[in-house]
Design an enzyme around this catalytic site. Structure first.
Site, PDB file in Angstrom:
ATOM      1  CG  ASP A   1      -1.670   1.244   1.428  1.00  0.00           C
ATOM      2  OD1 ASP A   1      -2.329   1.680   0.470  1.00  0.00           O
ATOM      3  OD2 ASP A   1      -1.589   1.826   2.530  1.00  0.00           O
TER       4      ASP A   1
ATOM      5  CG  ASP B   1      -1.626   2.204   6.664  1.00  0.00           C
ATOM      6  OD1 ASP B   1      -1.828   3.271   7.260  1.00  0.00           O
ATOM      7  OD2 ASP B   1      -1.800   2.069   5.439  1.00  0.00           O
TER       8      ASP B   1
ATOM      9  CG  ASP C   1      -4.359  -1.184   3.016  1.00  0.00           C
ATOM     10  OD1 ASP C   1      -4.574  -1.022   1.803  1.00  0.00           O
ATOM     11  OD2 ASP C   1      -3.735  -0.372   3.719  1.00  0.00           O
TER      12      ASP C   1
END
Length: 688
Positions: free
Chosen positions: A344, A566, A570
């Site tokens: 990410d 995080d 996600d």
């Protein structure tokens, strides 16, 4: 005129937590019953051996050996009996039976040696598990047992931290440990968060900032509103991970346990046959029993069982000491098979907050970059918006004067306006400030042309083109207007975490494939970050379900994917990936719960390090299984087709158990982590 900030304001340094005292660890080691009983059995065995060699009466050294049997064999024997009640055959019981069989034919020394080595093997496994738990717990400053709770009327009372409820307020005095996760209501202080986040320097806390249970308050008093009950604090969640890691076994271990029952039954049947069949051909009972007992000893799979867990548990312990909490041995095993890594962006590869990267003054504005930044910071100093805080921080860091603003007003979704030194300052996005203004006062700084334009560089003084260039480069842009006239542009961007480019290069070398960037951010910002980090493939503007689809596509192509993220968005992809890794400091609760491993210090460099460590653990497991299988095959063949002495059979087979146990525990050394975390250059220097 343009000023580029080559070093963004505010750098976070992360340092490893202090090492635990060796004496403290030794004290904890002796709290393990397996270690105590193994030590007692060893002392009794040594005393028996000395007595036998010194020519003492037989009853004395026999008694010492039998006491060794009792000390080292009662626990595995009891476990074996319990297994029999459940109609299963435990390898521990086989070992005890073999030792008793050796004593029954007069080989009490050999049986005692078997008990000693087997008890030592069990103690090694218990010790590895204990070190795993202690190492991970050593990362934390556990929350205090009590806290000072404030009633609505301001009355203070000392209560157990475990009874604090969400919404209650606690008082944290200077030097105290914070009793709960919460949000600062009033007060200011610097808080030492090293035990939770790994930050080497105390973090300034103001009203609205988050604080964690177990962290140490500095010189100021804080009033904190509790946001999580004691069972859900960061500390509690990490401790729960430790318990889960200690209780869960790797797939290889479970496979060994599945075949152990069948193997044990076959071994018992073969032992009975080796004892009974030779009697039909007139072999003496003692010789037949000795061969059968030797076979039971050398064919027992204790070394195979012990080959799996110590390397994986030791790897968990080492990773825990260096800021990576791996939830189970299964996860550690899976990490060793990862062939592709997806990241990410915001909060994972970047810090998740803006930093001022450039101050751009429009031509003919009559201002210097420092003057524009000082005016903007003065107008923004009362703003709570992250962009405003970044501007103020940059001005303070540059040593610029930030003066008092008057008539401050903040419009949600638009920006701020205020009077600074008699000037009307407006700061907002280009969409709001470049489409006209309700402010009709005359411009003081920029000469207007007769056609209504500003300055010699176009109708907007060139600000539109500048904004397009900066936004095209992935920056967030705000326009500063002075007395109704655009005067400059501030460029801000989320800063890439230190060590990200090196981590990406290490992962590419380690897995043979470059990491992939999966982000919900816009393509321009994603491309800018990818270029800085060295990531080739970028997928931007992704919704949570799009990230899941991207992970499935990679898996369908044959990759075993580790996803690092995080946020709440996600979490579905973390659950879908082969291994999910969450950033512990910035990670949402859902991401932390869903992930298989947590990086407590938010250092990207630990991702390739833990994967490399897991791969080494898998190699050690394979090596241990090969060692154990080789010893068993050689010793069984020797016993079946030759004349294997019982003492040599005991020493060979049970010695292999100690070899595989110690081999796995090599990963407990800090050198194992340094080797895993090293870059190509450092590994080359090491080989040289």
């Amino acid at each position: 005129m343009t000023t580029k900030l080559s070093t963004p304001i505010g750098s976070d340094l992360a340092a490893p937590p202090p090492s635990r005292a060796l004496s403290s660890w030794r004290a904890g080691m002796w709290s393990l019953p397996e270690v105590r009983w193994a030590a007692i059995a060893t002392v009794l065995f040594a005393a028996g051996g000395i007595s036998q060699l010194a020519g003492a009466p037989a009853w004395l050294w026999w008694g010492l050996y039998l006491a060794c049997y009792a000390a080292g064999g009662w626990e595995p024997g009891l476990a074996g009996v319990r297994a029999l009640r459940e109609r299963t055959l435990d390898v521990d019981l086989l070992m005890v039976a073999a030792a008793i069989g050796a004593a029954s034919i007069g080989q009490v020394f050999d049986g005692a040696l078997l008990i000693i080595i087997f008890a030592t093997s069990g103690a090694l496994e218990a010790l590895a598990t204990k070190r795993t738990e202690d190492s991970v717990r050593g990362l934390l400053n556990l929350a205090p047992e009590q806290a000072s709770r404030l009633s609505p009327g301001g009355r203070e009372e000392v209560v157990e931290a475990a009874v604090l409820q969400v919404g209650e307020t606690i008082l944290v005095r200077p030097g105290e440990r914070i009793g709960a996760d919460g949000q600062v209501l009033s007060g200011a202080s610097a808080v030492d968060q090293a035990g939770i986040t790994g930050e080497s320097l105390p973090v300034d806390k103001q009203p609205g900032d988050e604080v964690f249970a177990g962290t140490v308050n500095g010189t100021g008093a804080l009033r904190v509103r509790v946001t999580r009950p004691a069972s859900e604090t960061v500390v509690a969640r990490i401790v729960a991970m430790v318990e889960q890691a200690s209780a869960t076994k790797a797939r290889t271990q479970l496979f060994v346990e599945k075949i152990e029952q069948r193997y044990s039954i076959v071994m018992v049947a073969a032992t009975v046959a080796l004892f009974a069949l030779p009697l039909l051909w007139g072999t003496p009972v003692q010789d037949s029993l000795l061969r059968a007992m030797t076979f039971m000893i050398v064919a027992s799979p204790c070394a195979v069982v012990l080959a799996t867990m110590p390397p994986l548990l030791a790897a968990i312990a080492t990773a825990g000491r260096h800021g990576v909490l791996v939830k189970s041995a299964v996860v550690m095993e899976q990490l060793g098979t990862v062939t592709a890594v997806a990241f990410d962006k915001t909060g994972t590869l970047t810090e998740g907050r803006p930093h001022l990267t450039g101050v751009h003054v429009l031509p003919d504005a009559g201002l210097t970059p420092d003057r524009l930044l000082a005016l903007a910071a003065s107008a923004e100093q009362d703003s709570e918006h992250p962009l405003g805080r970044a501007v103020v921080a940059a001005a303070h860091a540059a040593g610029l004067p930030v003066t008092q603003a008057h008539e401050f007003a903040s419009e949600p979704g638009r920006g701020v306006r205020a009077h600074v030194e008699g000037l009307h300052i407006e700061i907002a996005s280009p969409a709001h400030l470049l489409t006209g203004s309700e402010d009709t006062r005359p411009a003081r700084l920029l000469p207007r042309r007769e056609d209504g334009g500003v300055g010699p560089h176009g109708a907007d003084g060139g600000v539109g083109r500048l904004v397009d260039e900066l936004q095209g480069g992935g920056h967030t842009v705000v326009v500063v207007r002075v007395d109704g006239v655009p005067a400059g542009v501030l460029a801000l961007a989320d800063r890439m975490r230190p060590g990200t480019a090196e981590a990406v290069a290490h992962l590419t070398e380690l897995t043979g494939s470059a990491p992939v960037l999966l982000t919900g951010d816009n393509p321009r910002a994603a491309a800018k970050l990818a270029a800085e980090a060295g990531i080739g493939e970028v997928r931007a503007d992704l919704l949570p379900e799009d990230k899941v689809s991207a992970v499935h596509e990679l898996q369908a192509a044959g990759w075993r994917v580790a996803l690092v993220g995080d946020g709440v968005n996600d979490a579905p992809a973390l659950a879908s990936a082969h291994v999910g890794i969450a950033m512990g400091r910035t990670g949402s609760d859902l991401a932390l719960d869903t992930a298989d491993a947590v990086i407590t210090r938010d250092e990207p460099a630990t991702v390739p390090a833990v994967i490399a460590l897991a791969r080494r653990a898998r190699r050690l497991v394979m090596a241990n299984l090969a060692i154990a299988a080789t010893f068993i095959a050689v010793l069984v063949a020797w016993d079946l087709f030759g004349d294997l002495p019982l003492p040599l059979g005991v020493a060979g087979h049970e010695g292999s158990t100690i070899i595989v146990g110690l081999n796995g525990l090599r990963l407990l050394r800090d050198a194992a982590w340094r080797r895993a975390a090293g870059t190509r250059e450092s590994r080359t220097r090491t080989r040289r």
